[in-house]
Design a protein around this motif. Structure first.
Motif, PDB file in Angstrom:
ATOM      1  N   PRO A 621       0.838  -1.220   0.000  1.00 55.14           N
ATOM      2  CA  PRO A 621       0.000   0.000   0.000  1.00 55.14           C
ATOM      3  C   PRO A 621       0.860   1.252   0.000  1.00 55.14           C
ATOM      4  N   ASP A 622       0.428   2.238  -0.723  1.00 56.11           N
ATOM      5  CA  ASP A 622       1.118   3.527  -0.784  1.00 56.11           C
ATOM      6  C   ASP A 622       0.383   4.479   0.164  1.00 56.11           C
ATOM      7  N   THR A 623       0.815   4.500   1.429  1.00 52.75           N
ATOM      8  CA  THR A 623       0.123   5.318   2.425  1.00 52.75           C
ATOM      9  C   THR A 623       1.130   5.836   3.420  1.00 52.75           C
ATOM     10  N   ALA A 624       0.840   7.006   3.976  1.00 57.83           N
ATOM     11  CA  ALA A 624       1.700   7.605   4.996  1.00 57.83           C
ATOM     12  C   ALA A 624       1.229   7.276   6.399  1.00 57.83           C
ATOM     13  N   ASP A 625       0.123   6.572   6.520  1.00 56.54           N
ATOM     14  CA  ASP A 625      -0.426   6.225   7.830  1.00 56.54           C
ATOM     15  C   ASP A 625       0.253   4.967   8.344  1.00 56.54           C
ATOM     16  N   ASP A 626       0.921   5.053   9.512  1.00 64.62           N
ATOM     17  CA  ASP A 626       1.616   3.901  10.075  1.00 64.62           C
ATOM     18  C   ASP A 626       0.657   2.764  10.383  1.00 64.62           C
ATOM     19  N   VAL A 627      -0.554   3.081  10.813  1.00 62.54           N
ATOM     20  CA  VAL A 627      -1.518   2.040  11.170  1.00 62.54           C
ATOM     21  C   VAL A 627      -1.924   1.249   9.933  1.00 62.54           C
ATOM     22  N   ASP A 628      -2.094   1.938   8.784  1.00 61.37           N
ATOM     23  CA  ASP A 628      -2.443   1.224   7.553  1.00 61.37           C
ATOM     24  C   ASP A 628      -1.335   0.250   7.160  1.00 61.37           C
ATOM     25  N   LEU A 629      -0.083   0.705   7.266  1.00 61.06           N
ATOM     26  CA  LEU A 629       1.028  -0.162   6.899  1.00 61.06           C
ATOM     27  C   LEU A 629       1.133  -1.348   7.864  1.00 61.06           C
ATOM     28  N   ALA A 630       0.959  -1.074   9.182  1.00 59.18           N
ATOM     29  CA  ALA A 630       1.033  -2.162  10.164  1.00 59.18           C
ATOM     30  C   ALA A 630      -0.082  -3.170   9.936  1.00 59.18           C
ATOM     31  N   ALA A 634       0.398  -7.120   9.097  1.00 58.19           N
ATOM     32  CA  ALA A 634      -0.225  -8.154   9.926  1.00 58.19           C
ATOM     33  C   ALA A 634      -0.995  -9.151   9.072  1.00 58.19           C
ATOM     34  N   ARG A 635      -1.566  -8.676   7.954  1.00 61.08           N
ATOM     35  CA  ARG A 635      -2.311  -9.576   7.065  1.00 61.08           C
ATOM     36  C   ARG A 635      -1.392 -10.299   6.085  1.00 61.08           C
ATOM     37  N   HIS A 636      -0.151  -9.778   5.809  1.00 57.29           N
ATOM     38  CA  HIS A 636       0.771 -10.396   4.854  1.00 57.29           C
ATOM     39  C   HIS A 636       2.134 -10.571   5.520  1.00 57.29           C
ATOM     40  N   PRO A 637       2.242 -11.344   6.582  1.00 57.41           N
ATOM     41  CA  PRO A 637       3.555 -11.494   7.252  1.00 57.41           C
ATOM     42  C   PRO A 637       4.599 -12.166   6.374  1.00 57.41           C
ATOM     43  N   ASP A 638       4.154 -12.963   5.394  1.00 55.65           N
ATOM     44  CA  ASP A 638       5.123 -13.655   4.554  1.00 55.65           C
ATOM     45  C   ASP A 638       5.846 -12.704   3.614  1.00 55.65           C
ATOM     46  N   ALA A 657       2.473   3.827  20.695  1.00 53.03           N
ATOM     47  CA  ALA A 657       2.128   2.441  20.380  1.00 53.03           C
ATOM     48  C   ALA A 657       0.817   1.976  21.023  1.00 53.03           C
ATOM     49  N   PRO A 658       0.553   2.260  22.315  1.00 56.00           N
ATOM     50  CA  PRO A 658      -0.716   1.773  22.891  1.00 56.00           C
ATOM     51  C   PRO A 658      -1.940   2.278  22.137  1.00 56.00           C
ATOM     52  N   PHE A 659      -1.925   3.568  21.759  1.00 53.42           N
ATOM     53  CA  PHE A 659      -3.062   4.114  21.036  1.00 53.42           C
ATOM     54  C   PHE A 659      -3.164   3.521  19.630  1.00 53.42           C
ATOM     55  N   GLU A 660      -2.009   3.362  18.964  1.00 52.11           N
ATOM     56  CA  GLU A 660      -2.021   2.823  17.610  1.00 52.11           C
ATOM     57  C   GLU A 660      -2.466   1.365  17.611  1.00 52.11           C
ATOM     58  N   LEU A 661      -2.056   0.590  18.625  1.00 47.86           N
ATOM     59  CA  LEU A 661      -2.460  -0.821  18.692  1.00 47.86           C
ATOM     60  C   LEU A 661      -3.970  -0.941  18.896  1.00 47.86           C
ATOM     61  N   ARG A 667      -9.578  -2.398  13.724  1.00 49.98           N
ATOM     62  CA  ARG A 667      -9.621  -2.743  12.301  1.00 49.98           C
ATOM     63  C   ARG A 667      -9.554  -4.251  12.080  1.00 49.98           C
ATOM     64  N   GLY A 668      -9.448  -5.013  13.172  1.00 52.63           N
ATOM     65  CA  GLY A 668      -9.427  -6.464  13.047  1.00 52.63           C
ATOM     66  C   GLY A 668      -8.061  -7.043  12.782  1.00 52.63           C
ATOM     67  N   ALA A 669      -6.997  -6.253  12.913  1.00 50.16           N
ATOM     68  CA  ALA A 669      -5.643  -6.750  12.669  1.00 50.16           C
ATOM     69  C   ALA A 669      -5.151  -7.527  13.880  1.00 50.16           C
TER      70      ALA A 669
END
Length: 688
Positions: A621-630, A634-638, A657-661, A667-669
């Motif tokens: 994904p082309d995004t500047a949001d750390d949560v989107d990338l994380a 989490a969905r593509h660990p391989d 980190a606590p707030f981002e987690l 989001r179901g990650a």
């Protein structure tokens, strides 16, 4: 020194510093502070107040004025006088002496006068029969072995008997004048700071200072009220005063219910943040049966929590006649007690509040809180009450925080769902336990015991009583909070949101006040009623606005709270970094030195450490949001690279980190996938 009594007018005329200067002002203070009083004798009646009821400073100043006169009165008064006692007031030893004297007088009446004198002489010679000899020795009421009987004593006792048998008993000398040092001692002893008697004795002048043991004995002999007046305020003194007990025998179920909030004495995990917290429990109890009929749990004793517990009580038991509570903010909130929009008014229940600082009058709910929640919490390992051993409490605290920090979970504290199940089981067990204030019955095993709240409730049901109930949908509607709002061009505003319906325009309600019911968990619409409570329509959130993101009341409050916390953390971090002074990162460029702004400095520092967000490639994904990338990792660990793993380590260790987690979890990650990726070996930046 005897107690001095004054009327409110007399106290006003004395102009004592610290007291109101008018009769009305003194009467108001006396009612507010619950001064003791007695009816004034004489013409006009009224009330008289004792000097001991006054506050500390005014009482001391007034007694300094009265002390010379009081001492003169004490000196002039006889120190000892003999007063006849009534028969019920006699002590055991006085009764024994009285019976012995009456026995001798009965023997005298049986014998002649000559024989009486002979009996008296025989008493001196010790020749009386054993029964009369013992009576003669006891009748003298003197110490020592040589106790003889005289004719004069017999004549005196016979004369006294004409006034009643109690007059024959030995009288106790009454000493009404206290020691001269007692008043000065009590003046320094009766302070709110509760000094010791030894300290108070040391404050007295040496010429009147008593022995410490004597002072302790005299003060201990005073009544509890006299001894503690001044050391306790009027509210605390209530625990020592006489009281009345309320009877509930004439009540039926739901005639009166009472409720209160209780901060649970054991820690649990917050339902959203997962951090330790102490939950607030609101419980409603039926006074007639002592049955817990409704409860709810939350973060604090808010109006929403109280309404939820009351809704549970109405749905499970029925509509009550009188709702008896204290003046807590959740119980007297407008949406609970308002005469137009209040929940209780719409259901048809009358709200009654107790007198402030008078918890004794609400013993039913206070007893329930202690028996139900306080006792049950002691069985939990995370109990934090005052009785908990400090060493054990600290051990549980450290273990729970360590486990939460290392694994994000702990076995010491209950989760929120476990806590709710525990609370429900405790309420059920309480309602099935015998209650000492309920009538006694003989159970199936033949044992005599008190009824349980459930048995008492079923007894009323079996006798023909039935509760007034509400339809479930009706109850849901009634317990929605309502606010009064004005319609403006088809819109009503609630909690910063705008709701629109064309029905409001069709009914031509522009400028009119309506009642708006809302759901605290769902901000998508509200329900509009007229002032008489008739349903008009449902207004949708921003129905006349495009692209507006709705927020529920609870979500708005949560986000404001989190934003304020993060803002405080940022200010604290800036203050700490400011101690190092300005240290800008300077880079040489062809055009000269350039000072980079703070964000650029942070990015370059991360880059120098090899911690940069991976660039998008291969479908990333082309995004500047750390949560989107994380979430994508989490969905593509391989597909995670070594650079991804270094970035994940930085992401998990960042202050946010606590707030981002939490955002990731919503989001179901799967956060555990990221933690596993962070623990895998990471290649060096040169080889990544």
């Amino acid at each position: 020194m005897t107690e001095r009594w004054f009327t409110a007018r007399e106290l006003a005329e004395l102009a004592v510093p610290g007291l109101p200067k008018t009769r009305m002002g003194i009467q108001k203070q006396a009612d507010r502070d619950d001064w003791p009083w007695r009816p004034r004798s004489g013409r006009g009646g009224g009330r008289e107040y004792p000097v001991s009821a006054l506050p500390d400073r005014p009482r001391a100043l007034l007694m300094l004025r009265l002390e010379p006169a009081a001492e003169a009165t004490a000196v002039a008064a006889p120190r000892r006088e003999r007063t006849p006692a009534s028969l019920p007031a006699l002590a055991d030893w006085q009764r024994e002496v009285m019976d012995a004297r009456l026995a001798l007088l009965s023997e005298v009446e049986r014998l002649s006068m000559t024989m009486t004198l002979g009996q008296a002489e025989a008493a001196r010679a010790g020749t009386l029969v054993p029964r009369l000899a013992r009576a003669a020795a006891l009748a003298n009421a003197r110490r020592g072995e040589s106790r003889v009987l005289s004719v004069a004593s017999l004549r005196r006792w016979r004369a006294l008997r004409q006034a009643g048998v109690a007059a024959v008993a030995p009288q106790v000398a009454a000493d009404d004048a206290p020691p001269e040092w007692l008043w000065p001692l009590m003046r320094v002893y009766a302070l709110p700071s509760k000094p010791s008697i030894s300290w108070a004795v040391q404050q007295l002048p040496e010429d009147i200072r008593p022995n410490l043991r004597t002072a302790q004995r005299v003060v201990a002999g005073l009544g509890a009220l006299t001894r503690n007046r001044g050391r306790m305020g009027p509210r605390e003194l209530k625990r020592l005063r006489a009281f009345t007990v309320r009877s509930f025998n004439e009540l039926e179920p739901l005639d009166v219910i009472t409720g209160d909030g209780h901060l649970n004495k054991a820690e649990v995990l917050h339902p959203e943040t997962g951090r330790p917290m102490r939950a607030e429990l609101v419980t409603w109890a039926d006074v007639a049966t002592r049955r817990a009929i409704g409860w709810s749990a939350g973060e604090a004793e808010s109006a929403m929590l109280v309404a939820d517990a009351l809704a549970h009580a109405v749905r499970s038991a029925g509509v009550a006649g009188i709702v008896y509570t204290d003046n807590g903010c959740g119980f007297v909130a407008r949406h609970m007690t308002d005469q137009v929009t209040g929940v209780m008014e719409r259901v048809g229940m009358r709200h009654q509040t107790a007198i402030a600082y008078n918890a004794q009058a609400r013993g039913v709910i206070e007893r329930l809180q202690a028996t139900l929640w306080k006792t049950a919490a002691k069985g939990l390992p995370a109990y934090v009450g005052e009785e908990m051993d400090r060493e054990a409490k600290d051990a549980v605290y450290r273990r729970s925080r360590k486990e939460l920090e290392e694994t994000g979970a702990t076995r010491v504290l209950m989760t929120w769902s476990q806590f709710i199940d525990w609370a429900r089981s405790q309420v059920d067990a309480y309602n099935d336990r015998p209650h000492s204030t309920l009538p006694k019955i003989r159970d199936a095993a033949g044992r005599l015991r008190h009824q349980t709240p459930n048995e008492r409730w079923q007894e009323f049901v079996a006798s023909g009583w039935s509760p007034i109930t509400l339809d479930p949908q009706e109850a849901l509607t009634l317990f929605r909070p309502q606010v009064s709002r004005k319609v403006v061009r088809g819109e009503v505003r609630v909690w910063g949101n705008r709701y629109f319906s064309m029905e409001l325009e069709r009914l031509d309600l522009h400028g009119e006040d309506v009642l708006v019911a809302y759901d605290i968990h769902d901000a998508s619409k509200v329900w509009v009623h007229d002032r008489e409570g008739r349903y008009l329509c449902a207004a949708e959130l921003d129905a006349n606005v495009v692209a507006y993101f709705p927020k529920a009341v609870i979500e708005q409050a949560r986000e404001r709270r989190v934003a304020a916390q993060l803002d405080r953390l940022d200010r604290k971090r800036d203050a700490i970094e400011a101690q190092l002074g300005p240290q800008p990162l300077r880079l040489a460029a062809e055009s000269g030195e350039t000072v980079l702004p703070a964000p650029a400095v942070a990015r370059m520092a991360d880059a120098l450490d090899g911690v940069v967000p991976p660039s998008p490639s291969d479908g990333r994904p082309d995004t500047a949001d750390d949560v989107d990338l994380a979430a994508w990792l989490a969905r593509h660990p391989d597909r995670a690279t070594a650079q991804d793993r270094r970035w994940i380590i930085w992401f998990l260790d960042s202050p946010a980190a606590p707030f981002e987690l939490q955002r990731l979890a919503r989001r179901g990650a799967d956060v555990e996938v990221l933690r596993r990726l962070a623990t895998e070996p990471v290649a060096s930046p040169m080889t990544a």
